[in-house]
Design an enzyme around this catalytic site. Structure first.
Site, PDB file in Angstrom:
ATOM      1  N   ARG A 245       1.561 -14.822 117.757  1.00 53.35           N
ATOM      2  CA  ARG A 245       2.689 -15.550 117.056  1.00 53.35           C
ATOM      3  C   ARG A 245       4.162 -14.562 118.123  1.00 53.35           C
ATOM      4  O   ARG A 245       3.993 -13.900 118.116  1.00 53.35           O
ATOM      5  CB  ARG A 245       3.290 -15.947 115.708  1.00 53.35           C
ATOM      6  CG  ARG A 245       4.729 -16.612 116.245  1.00 53.35           C
ATOM      7  CD  ARG A 245       5.620 -16.445 114.515  1.00 53.35           C
ATOM      8  NE  ARG A 245       4.629 -17.176 113.632  1.00 53.35           N
ATOM      9  CZ  ARG A 245       4.590 -16.952 112.141  1.00 53.35           C
ATOM     10  NH1 ARG A 245       5.337 -15.975 111.622  1.00 53.35           N
ATOM     11  NH2 ARG A 245       3.767 -18.206 111.730  1.00 53.35           N
TER      12      ARG A 245
ATOM     13  N   ARG B 154      10.019  -9.061 102.066  1.00 51.52           N
ATOM     14  CA  ARG B 154       9.942 -10.710 102.619  1.00 51.52           C
ATOM     15  C   ARG B 154      10.134 -11.069 103.894  1.00 51.52           C
ATOM     16  O   ARG B 154      10.800 -10.404 104.688  1.00 51.52           O
ATOM     17  CB  ARG B 154      10.269 -11.091 101.739  1.00 51.52           C
ATOM     18  CG  ARG B 154       9.157 -12.104 101.153  1.00 51.52           C
ATOM     19  CD  ARG B 154       8.091 -11.836 100.757  1.00 51.52           C
ATOM     20  NE  ARG B 154       7.157 -13.109 100.343  1.00 51.52           N
ATOM     21  CZ  ARG B 154       6.536 -13.718 100.996  1.00 51.52           C
ATOM     22  NH1 ARG B 154       6.165 -14.260 101.593  1.00 51.52           N
ATOM     23  NH2 ARG B 154       5.414 -15.150  99.564  1.00 51.52           N
ATOM     24  N   LYS B 155       9.497 -12.439 104.405  1.00 49.68           N
ATOM     25  CA  LYS B 155      10.438 -12.610 105.783  1.00 49.68           C
ATOM     26  C   LYS B 155      11.752 -13.161 105.829  1.00 49.68           C
ATOM     27  O   LYS B 155      12.143 -13.043 104.580  1.00 49.68           O
ATOM     28  CB  LYS B 155       9.146 -13.861 106.087  1.00 49.68           C
ATOM     29  CG  LYS B 155       9.618 -15.132 104.843  1.00 49.68           C
ATOM     30  CD  LYS B 155       8.875 -15.961 105.510  1.00 49.68           C
ATOM     31  CE  LYS B 155       9.092 -16.788 107.054  1.00 49.68           C
ATOM     32  NZ  LYS B 155       8.841 -18.498 106.752  1.00 49.68           N
TER      33      LYS B 155
ATOM     34  N   GLY C  64       0.845 -28.378 105.262  1.00 49.47           N
ATOM     35  CA  GLY C  64       0.045 -28.653 104.483  1.00 49.47           C
ATOM     36  C   GLY C  64       0.034 -28.219 103.340  1.00 49.47           C
ATOM     37  O   GLY C  64      -1.506 -28.287 102.865  1.00 49.47           O
TER      38      GLY C  64
ATOM     39  N   CYS D 173       6.378 -24.307 106.264  1.00 49.68           N
ATOM     40  CA  CYS D 173       6.240 -24.217 106.907  1.00 49.68           C
ATOM     41  C   CYS D 173       7.387 -25.824 108.103  1.00 49.68           C
ATOM     42  O   CYS D 173       7.607 -25.955 109.604  1.00 49.68           O
ATOM     43  CB  CYS D 173       5.389 -23.862 108.134  1.00 49.68           C
ATOM     44  SG  CYS D 173       4.915 -22.701 107.086  1.00 49.68           S
ATOM     45  N   GLY D 174       5.822 -27.369 107.851  1.00 46.75           N
ATOM     46  CA  GLY D 174       6.975 -27.978 108.180  1.00 46.75           C
ATOM     47  C   GLY D 174       7.714 -28.306 108.145  1.00 46.75           C
ATOM     48  O   GLY D 174       8.249 -30.021 108.206  1.00 46.75           O
TER      49      GLY D 174
END
Ligand code: SRM
Ligand code: SF4
Length: 532
Positions: A68, A182-183, A452, A457-458
């Protein structure tokens, strides 16, 4: 230097391994990993710490890693695109690249023996993938037409780069920010249409005029008032997770562009030092804001900055509907255009990447932009070259005039490569939307997003129709299914959609979508279909 305060007695396994060895340390161990091979690697290094340099072990395709990148503002050059194409080309059918929902690129098929050489090539081409995964700040997003758009308010490209450089130490890696709870997501919008989805970022900057002292409602357009300063209102705490989704809330702060880096640093330091770490399900920034209350959080940020924050402007300047940038548009530079190409579900292969690089050089100035809708833009095309670009064979695959449903389709990675996935997404999403397009006449665009699993994420919550992978039941058996989300609004007055129906088996989904599109979005069955 790692200045992380992990004062919770009960550390979870992630906090433990981060405390034992900073993720960034793997940067200097790549040659050694190549020597022993991925099977013999320490599992924590392989499955987790490698993400600090952007390398993701894929249990679905063991031995074939994902890389990434970081692409500040989604901008790259033809040279960079060629370097990346060259990297994936080596892996034949395993090699491809995805444009991500954060205006970024992910490469696939990467072999451990090539790690060191790939990083050398990235450095030579002035690219970095550092701190792009795990408990780090993700790619920083901006309007994909920053600096091109005649109506933009602030060209944020330099700011985005400065924030990335602060966080990553100019791409070399910065241990100050490699152990967040965290992110963390940051977006800086300079345009009028909220192209970045400000509402779903941990920090978002949206253009706003500096409020006058004692402002009730200022009118920056008034001919008598002196020209007010443009800066940003700040939103904080937006995020999606399997446990909870929250839209960002106003920090009640206005900052001038020159204070953006300092504010990002201050918020990151507060989050790093005080963010909740015991439970990873409750570690994103919003959980800290909830625990402390906004006032305490704001004061802690002021303290880190060493100065009080200016109160927010009453309104921001996001007053447009969101654009998708597909098609041909005039730039603010007279005689130049940007051309948005639709890339179905964001998937690119090496020959596509080489060809995109060529087109950007032959017809533009070599620049390429990526969008959060997983598409790309070739900017700086002079009027005189436009017609020839539009005749190029690649534009049959990556159209400037895609059919309406395909045009607005977004999909996360899904089961083909992601081990969190409960369903296959990209290929299924594309096949289903193409079938629906043969059956329906659209009277308005419909944005369909697939994701998914509940990690989102989508971004199904920003879509007109969002589909989130789940396990459903059909004829007494567990099958792949989706939860249906509706009501996401983007651009001006953005708000998140919510789940309206659970557990629809994927096999039964197409008629459900077809009816929805007819009943709620004004789609009409095509003639032969109504007569059937
Ligand atoms: Fe994501 C984890 C893919 C944008 C929320 N995401 C993952 C992992 C790394 C899981 C894994 O290790 O397999 C996925 C990698 C799959 C693969 O092989 O590609 C993954 N996320 C993606 C991408 C590629 C989706 C896409 O197809 O475009 C996007 C990469 C963006 C980038 O360039 O950095 C991507 N992920 C997002 C977004 C959307 C956004 O940022 O606008 C979100 C929701 C927003 C947010 O984060 O608040 C998102 N991803 C997650 C989460 C849930 C986070 C949480 O707080 O619980 C996870 C799981 C986690 O972090 O534990 C996750
Ligand atoms: Fe993987 Fe789930 Fe994210 Fe899709 S939403 S990429 S399946 S983690």
């Amino acid at each position: 230097m790692t200045s992380v305060l992990t004062n919770q007695a009960s550390q979870n396994k992630f906090e433990k391994f981060k405390a034992e060895k900073d993720g960034l340390m793997v940067k200097d161990e790549l040659d050694q990993f190549a020597q022993i091979g991925w099977e013999a690697m320490d599992e924590t290094d392989r499955d987790h710490r490698l993400k600090w340099v952007g390398l993701f072990f894929r249990p679905v395709t063991p031995g074939k890693f994902m890389l990434r990148m970081r692409m500040p503002s989604g901008i790259l050059t033809s040279h960079k695109m060629r370097v990346l194409a060259d990297i994936v080309q080596r892996y034949g059918e395993d090699g491809n690249a995805d444009i991500t929902t954060r205006q970024n690129l992910q490469l696939r098929g990467i072999r451990i023996e090539d790690f060191a050489d790939i990083f050398r090539r990235l450095r030579e081409a002035d690219m970095t993938s550092v701190q792009s995964g795990m408990d780090n700040v993700r790619n920083i997003t901006a309007s994909p037409v920053a600096g091109l758009d005649a109506d933009e308010l602030i060209d944020v490209r330099d700011l985005v780069q400065q924030v990335q450089d602060m966080i990553t130490n100019g791409g070399e890696g910065n241990p100050e920010f490699t152990n967040l709870p965290r992110k963390f997501n940051i977006a800086i919008e300079g345009g009028r249409d909220n192209s970045v989805h400000a509402e779903i970022n941990d920090i978002a900057f949206v253009p706003a005029f500096k409020p006058e002292p004692n402002e009730t409602v200022s009118n920056p357009q008034s001919p008598t008032s002196p020209s007010p300063q443009l800066g940003f209102n700040v939103l904080v705490g937006g995020f999606f997770s399997a446990k909870r989704c929250a839209a960002a809330i106003p920090l009640n702060a206005w900052v001038a562009p020159e204070s953006v880096v300092a504010l990002c640093r201050a918020i990151l330091e507060v989050y790093r030092d005080h963010g909740l770490r015991a439970n990873r399900q409750k570690a994103r920034l919003m959980w800290l804001i909830d625990e402390w209350g906004l006032e305490k959080f704001r004061s802690a940020v002021e303290e880190k900055m060493g100065q009080p924050l200016h109160p927010a402007a009453e309104r921001d300047e996001i007053d447009w509907e969101k654009r998708d940038h597909i098609g041909v548009y005039r730039q603010k530079q007279l005689g130049f255009n940007y051309v948005g190409l639709h890339v179905p579900v964001g998937r690119l292969f090496a020959p596509d990447m080489f060809e995109i690089a060529r087109l950007a050089e032959v017809y533009g100035n070599g620049e390429i932009r990526l969008t959060v809708e997983q598409n790309l833009i070739i900017p700086n095309v002079p009027d005189s070259r436009l017609e020839a670009l539009l005749q190029e064979p690649l534009l049959e695959k990556f159209s400037v005039e895609p059919t309406p449903l395909v045009r607005s389709l977004v999909s996360c990675t899904g089961a083909q490569f992601c081990n969190f996935a409960l369903i296959e997404t990209k290929n299924r999403a594309l096949a289903m939307i193409r079938e629906l397009e043969t059956e329906l006449e659209l009277t308005q665009p419909i944005r369909v997003h697939w994701t998914g699993c509940p990690n989102s994420c989508g971004q199904p919550q920003v879509a007109d129709i969002g589909l989130m992978g789940t396990k459903a039941r059909k004829d007494g058996k567990a099958v792949e299914g989706v939860d249906l989300y509706m009501g996401g609004k983007v651009g001006k007055d953005a708000h998140l959609g919510s789940c309206v129906q659970k557990g629809i088996p994927c096999d039964d989904l197409k008629p459900v979508l077809r009816n929805l599109m007819i009943e709620q979005f004004g789609a009409r069955p095509k003639l032969e279909d109504t007569m059937a």
